[in-house]
Enzyme design. Structure first.
Site, mmCIF file in Angstrom:
data_model
loop_
_atom_site.group_PDB
_atom_site.id
_atom_site.type_symbol
_atom_site.label_atom_id
_atom_site.label_comp_id
_atom_site.label_asym_id
_atom_site.label_seq_id
_atom_site.Cartn_x
_atom_site.Cartn_y
_atom_site.Cartn_z
ATOM 1 N N GLU A 68 41.389 38.543 74.162
ATOM 2 C CA GLU A 68 40.978 39.927 73.881
ATOM 3 C C GLU A 68 40.742 40.587 75.238
ATOM 4 O O GLU A 68 39.705 40.370 75.866
ATOM 5 C CB GLU A 68 39.696 39.941 73.027
ATOM 6 C CG GLU A 68 39.867 39.344 71.635
ATOM 7 C CD GLU A 68 40.551 40.290 70.659
ATOM 8 O OE1 GLU A 68 40.603 41.506 70.923
ATOM 9 O OE2 GLU A 68 41.046 39.810 69.617
ATOM 10 N N CYS B 227 35.558 48.281 75.886
ATOM 11 C CA CYS B 227 36.978 47.969 76.108
ATOM 12 C C CYS B 227 37.908 48.977 75.437
ATOM 13 O O CYS B 227 39.004 49.212 75.912
ATOM 14 C CB CYS B 227 37.287 46.560 75.614
ATOM 15 S SG CYS B 227 36.856 46.320 73.890
HETATM 16 P P1 NAD Z 1 35.734 39.074 83.101
HETATM 17 O O1 NAD Z 1 37.143 38.712 82.857
HETATM 18 O O2 NAD Z 1 35.277 39.286 84.487
HETATM 19 O O3 NAD Z 1 34.745 37.961 82.485
HETATM 20 C C1 NAD Z 1 34.877 37.476 81.176
HETATM 21 C C2 NAD Z 1 34.399 36.033 81.113
HETATM 22 O O4 NAD Z 1 35.200 35.221 81.978
HETATM 23 C C3 NAD Z 1 32.955 35.826 81.537
HETATM 24 O O5 NAD Z 1 32.347 34.932 80.624
HETATM 25 C C4 NAD Z 1 33.068 35.204 82.925
HETATM 26 O O6 NAD Z 1 32.021 34.301 83.196
HETATM 27 C C5 NAD Z 1 34.382 34.465 82.862
HETATM 28 N N1 NAD Z 1 35.070 34.433 84.154
HETATM 29 C C6 NAD Z 1 35.050 35.381 85.137
HETATM 30 N N2 NAD Z 1 35.831 35.003 86.179
HETATM 31 C C7 NAD Z 1 36.353 33.784 85.845
HETATM 32 C C8 NAD Z 1 37.238 32.873 86.500
HETATM 33 N N3 NAD Z 1 37.709 33.139 87.721
HETATM 34 N N4 NAD Z 1 37.550 31.727 85.880
HETATM 35 C C9 NAD Z 1 37.067 31.457 84.644
HETATM 36 N N5 NAD Z 1 36.216 32.282 83.980
HETATM 37 C C10 NAD Z 1 35.861 33.426 84.570
HETATM 38 O O7 NAD Z 1 35.487 40.362 82.183
HETATM 39 P P2 NAD Z 1 34.198 41.242 82.031
HETATM 40 O O8 NAD Z 1 33.931 41.956 83.310
HETATM 41 O O9 NAD Z 1 33.088 40.450 81.439
HETATM 42 O O10 NAD Z 1 34.659 42.292 80.926
HETATM 43 C C11 NAD Z 1 35.368 43.446 81.254
HETATM 44 C C12 NAD Z 1 36.797 43.398 80.790
HETATM 45 O O11 NAD Z 1 36.869 42.844 79.484
HETATM 46 C C13 NAD Z 1 37.442 44.755 80.680
HETATM 47 O O12 NAD Z 1 38.756 44.676 81.129
HETATM 48 C C14 NAD Z 1 37.414 45.051 79.195
HETATM 49 O O13 NAD Z 1 38.393 45.949 78.752
HETATM 50 C C15 NAD Z 1 37.618 43.685 78.626
HETATM 51 N N6 NAD Z 1 37.059 43.602 77.291
HETATM 52 C C16 NAD Z 1 37.904 43.420 76.249
HETATM 53 C C17 NAD Z 1 37.399 43.380 74.972
HETATM 54 C C18 NAD Z 1 38.280 43.200 73.783
HETATM 55 O O14 NAD Z 1 37.753 42.981 72.703
HETATM 56 N N7 NAD Z 1 39.589 43.265 73.923
HETATM 57 C C19 NAD Z 1 36.031 43.509 74.764
HETATM 58 C C20 NAD Z 1 35.208 43.671 75.867
HETATM 59 C C21 NAD Z 1 35.725 43.714 77.131
#
Ligand code: NAD
Length: 454
Positions: free
Chosen positions: A207, A241
């Site tokens: 997602e 998002c």
């Molecule tokens: P992110 O990708 O930075 O983090 C998401 C998760 O991944 C967190 O639990 C984090 O600990 C983990 N993570 C971060 N870096 C990592 C790595 N290098 N290796 C493994 N795991 C890692 O995203 P975010 O900042 O939490 O959220 C923002 C983004 O999420 C935006 O792009 C938004 O559009 C998207 N989003 C999508 C939805 C949806 O339902 N499609 C919902 C909410 C947010």
């Protein structure tokens, strides 16, 4: 963490989770936990980014409770074996599909709706009969801590366990043998998750995000468009998002729309010291957003306060497609308003970006509506509305292309954590000889008659 995963796998093999009443029991436990601890959950999210009890209820707790209710109401039906027709070639036999839980699954949450995005996928996974490890986002540290404390105290870790952590812990989790990984977050990290899962051929639901446009045609109800779009954009300070990322409006209507949009912002009384507005999650995101602000293009708003991690609801106008705000998903309270003269420009420009997670079209023309819905590819969206499609459990929620793989919510959530096992079930009292060797011309003639093909 391996010890928890092994214990969950061993528990899954006991077949306990196959029992629908067991699943309903666990869902009831979760619903009660969230209800009994509403104040603790409210306090944590207020501490993390000043999200009010009202917004926490509307966009997080009620959302999850609704998911639980929907799953409980339908679970017996969803989990039942489904009879299907048997084709002539298999006569006589029964055919059916057994919905089978995948096993032990990992849910990785994002920070912007910390409860909903970690717990809702877990609700779907439990409903489908899986055991679940949740790894919430570490960024809102209080909500992550509270979720871990409450869930780990109330649940048997063999069924549901929260493991806290950031990149290091998630990287370690991604090396484990899960039966499914459900990830919510950025497209960049989505690729890391997808790669790790591919190594072990673990199925994923991703997602992700992207730039979700809102298109306003010249025949749209502008007042209503402004009301709905301003709420959808500035909810959670734009850290949603599916928030409308930018507006594309017919140039003859831009000024009138802006007048309504400003009136809506003022009516909503967004301020950093009241309940109507949340903070930017951290300084890093504040600085990223502040760099998109541009006083020469600010039609409204633009005020910032780094100490309070506050950016006022901001409308940018007269900006080009090359402007910094149009180079990445904004994910904050900045709304660029771009214009078009011919509707065809909308199609060309939206297609210059990756396929968005959502798209909104405000129009009274069914011709334009149908063209937009049929010709542009996006995860999901709304007509004359924004964001609310996420709240209908009958609509599968997910992206397409770089905005995601797979979907969930309601039955789609159950499906996302289920393998549909297809079975032919044959009696032994008869066997037609036609498929067995030795083959012959007569058998081939009969085969052709049987199949009735060209
Ligand atoms: P992110 O990708 O930075 O983090 C998401 C998760 O991944 C967190 O639990 C984090 O600990 C983990 N993570 C971060 N870096 C990592 C790595 N290098 N290796 C493994 N795991 C890692 O995203 P975010 O900042 O939490 O959220 C923002 C983004 O999420 C935006 O792009 C938004 O559009 C998207 N989003 C999508 C939805 C949806 O339902 N499609 C919902 C909410 C947010």
């Amino acid at each position: 963490m391996k010890q928890y995963i092994d214990a969950q796998k061993a528990f899954f093999l006991t077949q306990t989770t196959k029992d629908v009443s067991f699943r309903i029991n666990e869902l009831n436990r979760l619903a009660k936990l969230l209800k009994d601890n509403e104040e603790v959950l409210n306090k944590a999210i207020l501490d993390d980014f000043k999200k009010s009890a009202f917004e926490n209820y509307l966009t997080e707790l009620a959302f999850v409770q609704h998911d639980i209710k929907e799953a409980k109401r339908n679970l017996h039906r969803w989990a039942r074996r489904q009879k299907v027709k048997t084709n002539v070639a298999n006569f006589p036999a029964k055919s059916y599909i057994i919905p089978e839980p995948l096993g032990t699954v990992l849910v990785i949450g994002a920070w912007n709706y910390p409860y909903q995005l970690s717990i809702s996928p877990a609700v779907a996974a439990i409903a489908a009969g899986n055991t679940v490890i949740i790894k919430p986002s570490e960024m809102p540290s209080e909500t992550a801590r509270v979720m871990a404390e409450l869930i780990n105290n109330a649940f048997d870790p063999k069924i549901l366990k929260v493991i806290e952590g950031g990149v290091k812990e998630t990287t370690e989790l991604l090396k484990q043998d899960f039966d499914k990984i459900f990830f919510t977050g950025s497209t960049t990290v989505g690729k890391i998750v997808y790669k790790a899962a591919a190594e072990k051929l673990i199925p994923v639901t991703l997602e992700l995000g992207g730039k979700s446009p809102a298109i306003i045609t010249k025949d749209a109800n502008l007042k209503m468009a402004a009301k709905r779009l301003i709420w959808a954009k500035f909810l959670n300070s734009g850290q949603t998002c599916i928030a409308p990322d930018y507006i594309l409006i017919h140039k003859s209507k831009e000024q009138e729309f802006l007048k309504y949009a400003v009136a809506e912002i003022e009516k909503a009384k967004y301020a950093f010291d009241n309940d109507n507005y949340v903070q930017i999650i951290n300084e890093k995101n504040f600085d990223r957003l502040a760099a998109m602000l541009d006083t020469s293009k600010t039609h409204y708003g633009g005020e910032t306060n780094r100490a309070e991690r506050y950016i006022a609801p901001t409308l940018l106008t007269a900006i080009s497609w090359e402007h910094p705000s149009m180079q990445e998903e904004i994910f904050g309270p900045i709304l660029p308003v771009l214009t078009f003269s011919e509707i065809d420009e909308v199609f060309t420009n939206v297609r210059k970006f990756d396929k968005p997670l959502s798209l909104y079209v405000f129009t009274s023309s069914s011709k334009t509506k149908n063209r937009v819905l049929n010709e542009l590819s996006f995860g999901g969206g709304a007509v004359n509305e924004a964001v609310m499609h996420v709240s209908n459990p009958h609509l599968p929620f997910g992206g397409v292309g770089t905005s995601g793989i797979g979907s969930y919510h309601g039955k789609a959530g159950f499906d996302c954590f289920t393998h549909y096992k297809s079975i032919i079930d044959k009696p032994t009292w008869i066997e037609l000889p036609i498929k067995f060797s030795p083959y012959s011309k007569t058998k081939l003639t009969w085969l052709r008659r049987l199949f009735k093909l060209q």
